[in-house]
Design a protein around this motif. Structure first.
Motif, mmCIF file in Angstrom:
data_model
loop_
_atom_site.group_PDB
_atom_site.id
_atom_site.type_symbol
_atom_site.label_atom_id
_atom_site.label_comp_id
_atom_site.label_asym_id
_atom_site.label_seq_id
_atom_site.Cartn_x
_atom_site.Cartn_y
_atom_site.Cartn_z
ATOM 1 N N VAL A 1 0.736 -1.040 0.153
ATOM 2 C CA VAL A 1 -0.037 0.076 -0.191
ATOM 3 C C VAL A 1 0.760 1.364 0.014
ATOM 4 O O VAL A 1 1.896 1.506 0.576
ATOM 5 N N GLY A 2 0.499 2.191 -0.850
ATOM 6 C CA GLY A 2 1.084 3.545 -0.869
ATOM 7 C C GLY A 2 2.166 3.557 -1.744
ATOM 8 O O GLY A 2 3.075 4.657 -1.961
ATOM 9 N N LYS A 3 2.704 2.586 -2.471
ATOM 10 C CA LYS A 3 3.766 2.492 -3.265
ATOM 11 C C LYS A 3 3.247 3.515 -4.664
ATOM 12 O O LYS A 3 2.198 3.089 -5.295
ATOM 13 N N VAL A 4 4.003 4.218 -5.013
ATOM 14 C CA VAL A 4 3.938 5.468 -5.976
ATOM 15 C C VAL A 4 4.873 5.184 -7.314
ATOM 16 O O VAL A 4 5.912 5.271 -6.723
ATOM 17 N N ALA A 5 4.531 5.356 -8.161
ATOM 18 C CA ALA A 5 5.321 5.444 -9.437
ATOM 19 C C ALA A 5 4.874 6.578 -10.438
ATOM 20 O O ALA A 5 3.475 6.605 -10.661
ATOM 21 N N ASP B 1 2.410 9.206 5.941
ATOM 22 C CA ASP B 1 1.711 9.182 7.336
ATOM 23 C C ASP B 1 0.391 9.087 7.204
ATOM 24 O O ASP B 1 -0.548 8.573 8.010
ATOM 25 N N TYR B 2 -0.128 9.966 6.220
ATOM 26 C CA TYR B 2 -1.889 9.905 6.000
ATOM 27 C C TYR B 2 -2.071 8.295 5.564
ATOM 28 O O TYR B 2 -3.041 7.763 6.072
ATOM 29 N N ILE B 3 -1.369 7.804 4.648
ATOM 30 C CA ILE B 3 -1.409 6.286 4.317
ATOM 31 C C ILE B 3 -1.600 5.518 5.349
ATOM 32 O O ILE B 3 -2.372 4.587 5.675
ATOM 33 N N ALA B 4 -0.404 5.635 6.239
ATOM 34 C CA ALA B 4 -0.324 4.821 7.295
ATOM 35 C C ALA B 4 -1.582 4.620 8.247
ATOM 36 O O ALA B 4 -1.803 3.912 8.858
ATOM 37 N N LEU B 5 -2.057 5.985 8.436
ATOM 38 C CA LEU B 5 -3.211 6.242 9.375
ATOM 39 C C LEU B 5 -4.409 5.352 8.920
ATOM 40 O O LEU B 5 -5.066 4.983 9.618
ATOM 41 N N HIS B 6 -4.718 5.402 7.461
ATOM 42 C CA HIS B 6 -5.849 5.177 7.122
ATOM 43 C C HIS B 6 -5.900 3.649 6.282
ATOM 44 O O HIS B 6 -6.857 3.056 5.898
ATOM 45 N N ALA B 7 -4.690 2.966 6.313
ATOM 46 C CA ALA B 7 -4.382 1.713 5.782
ATOM 47 C C ALA B 7 -5.163 0.426 6.773
ATOM 48 O O ALA B 7 -5.200 0.793 7.887
ATOM 49 N N ALA B 8 -5.820 -0.317 6.155
ATOM 50 C CA ALA B 8 -6.425 -1.487 6.854
ATOM 51 C C ALA B 8 -5.954 -2.901 6.555
ATOM 52 O O ALA B 8 -5.117 -2.771 5.566
ATOM 53 N N TYR C 1 4.326 17.513 -9.841
ATOM 54 C CA TYR C 1 4.004 18.290 -8.344
ATOM 55 C C TYR C 1 3.349 17.203 -7.912
ATOM 56 O O TYR C 1 3.370 17.054 -6.627
ATOM 57 N N VAL C 2 2.192 16.497 -8.381
ATOM 58 C CA VAL C 2 1.245 15.711 -7.759
ATOM 59 C C VAL C 2 2.198 14.448 -7.315
ATOM 60 O O VAL C 2 1.856 13.983 -5.996
ATOM 61 N N PHE C 3 2.985 14.127 -8.035
ATOM 62 C CA PHE C 3 3.856 12.934 -7.881
ATOM 63 C C PHE C 3 4.568 13.135 -6.669
ATOM 64 O O PHE C 3 4.798 12.166 -5.649
ATOM 65 N N LYS C 4 5.143 14.383 -6.598
ATOM 66 C CA LYS C 4 6.104 14.740 -5.412
ATOM 67 C C LYS C 4 5.321 14.776 -3.972
ATOM 68 O O LYS C 4 5.496 14.312 -2.872
ATOM 69 N N GLN C 5 3.973 15.217 -4.221
ATOM 70 C CA GLN C 5 2.960 15.506 -3.098
ATOM 71 C C GLN C 5 2.574 13.902 -2.671
ATOM 72 O O GLN C 5 2.649 13.815 -1.268
ATOM 73 N N LEU C 6 2.451 13.002 -3.378
ATOM 74 C CA LEU C 6 2.219 11.615 -3.221
ATOM 75 C C LEU C 6 3.431 10.724 -2.593
ATOM 76 O O LEU C 6 3.032 9.714 -1.958
ATOM 77 N N THR C 7 4.310 11.322 -2.559
ATOM 78 C CA THR C 7 5.583 10.520 -2.096
ATOM 79 C C THR C 7 6.271 11.269 -1.064
ATOM 80 O O THR C 7 7.181 10.762 -0.353
ATOM 81 N N ASN D 1 -4.250 -6.820 8.176
ATOM 82 C CA ASN D 1 -3.171 -7.263 8.663
ATOM 83 C C ASN D 1 -1.996 -8.028 7.867
ATOM 84 O O ASN D 1 -0.888 -7.682 7.601
ATOM 85 N N VAL D 2 -2.595 -9.163 7.178
ATOM 86 C CA VAL D 2 -1.900 -9.810 6.377
ATOM 87 C C VAL D 2 -1.673 -9.140 4.851
ATOM 88 O O VAL D 2 -0.486 -8.842 4.335
ATOM 89 N N ILE D 3 -2.991 -8.779 4.352
ATOM 90 C CA ILE D 3 -2.646 -7.901 2.828
ATOM 91 C C ILE D 3 -3.314 -6.541 3.348
ATOM 92 O O ILE D 3 -4.404 -6.382 3.533
ATOM 93 N N LYS D 4 -2.450 -5.628 3.219
ATOM 94 C CA LYS D 4 -3.109 -4.195 3.433
ATOM 95 C C LYS D 4 -3.548 -3.773 2.366
ATOM 96 O O LYS D 4 -3.547 -4.199 1.198
ATOM 97 N N SER D 5 -4.741 -2.903 2.879
ATOM 98 C CA SER D 5 -5.386 -2.046 1.642
ATOM 99 C C SER D 5 -5.683 -0.601 2.281
ATOM 100 O O SER D 5 -5.474 -0.346 3.398
ATOM 101 N N PHE D 6 -5.988 0.119 1.128
ATOM 102 C CA PHE D 6 -6.173 1.666 1.341
ATOM 103 C C PHE D 6 -7.510 2.073 0.399
ATOM 104 O O PHE D 6 -7.503 1.842 -0.542
#
Length: 223
Positions: A119-123, A164-171, A152-158, A173-178
């Motif tokens: 989760v949260g991997k950006v390219a 930290d926003y992603i970590a807060l809302h990810a759900a 600019y959006v790419f830099k914002q998302l990385t 245990n075994v397979i994470k999802s956002f």
């Protein structure tokens, strides 16, 4: 529990748990100081827009090798380097012109964001690609608002704030999802002329350095 109780535990109400979809993830209730600071910065954006209001967003669907047609490369999380770029995907499949999987086709300046698994991997797709598609773990983000740039959006998302926003809302245990709704509602800070220029310059410099590294690796292998 030993030591300072307040630093180890957080007392929360049933109502607060309900607002978090009854997920008992510690990060939802007991934030680290770093995360508190990131959320504070996020909430203090003077002016921002939701990601869905400045970009076309498409949740990629499952792909299927049809065994016939044109050869395509399927991008997965493992193809993305630590800086958010893709050199060359390895998995291939054949698709006919009628294939629904072609909706997952990528183009230059697209941004992809993983909402399942890693989760949260950006390219950032920094080059023209005619035969790349992305797997169902990703959302394709295509900036449409001319006031913003893909870099600019790419830099914002990385950024750390976003991580930290992603970590807060990810759900999970075994397979994470956002949740895709959280991604759509993610607020992108309005850019300035300087921040747009800086994002473009930094992204281009990263691409140049990575290319130089690849060229050196190739030369080294031939010595």
């Amino acid at each position: 529990i030993k030591g300072n109780l307040s630093s180890k535990c957080e007392k929360v109400s049933i109502d607060k748990i309900a607002t978090n979809d009854y997920l008992l993830l510690p990060s939802r209730y007991a934030l680290s100081e770093d995360m508190k600071e990131s959320i504070k910065k996020f909430n203090e954006y003077k002016s921002s827009k939701t990601l869905s209001s400045i970009a076309y967003m498409y949740r990629a669907q499952a792909t299927k090798n049809e065994g016939d047609g044109k050869e395509y490369y399927e991008v997965g999380a493992s193809d993305i380097n630590e800086y958010g770029f893709i050199n060359a995907p390895e998995k291939t499949l054949l698709l006919t012109p009628q294939s629904s999987s072609l909706k997952n086709k990528l183009q230059k300046n697209d941004i992809i964001f993983s909402i399942k698994g890693t989760v949260g991997k950006v390219a950032f797709i920094d080059k023209a690609v005619d035969n790349w598609i992305v797997n169902q773990s990703f959302v394709i983000i295509r900036v449409t608002d001319e006031a913003y740039t893909p870099e600019y959006v790419f830099k914002q998302l990385t950024s750390k704030v976003t991580k930290d926003y992603i970590a807060l809302h990810a759900a999970g245990n075994v397979i994470k999802s956002f949740p895709i709704d959280k991604l759509k509602d993610f607020r992108v800070q309005d850019p300035t002329k300087d921040s747009l220029f800086a994002a473009k310059e930094k992204t281009q410099r990263q691409i140049e350095i990575l290319k130089a590294i690849e060229d050196l690796k190739k030369e080294l292998s031939e010595i």
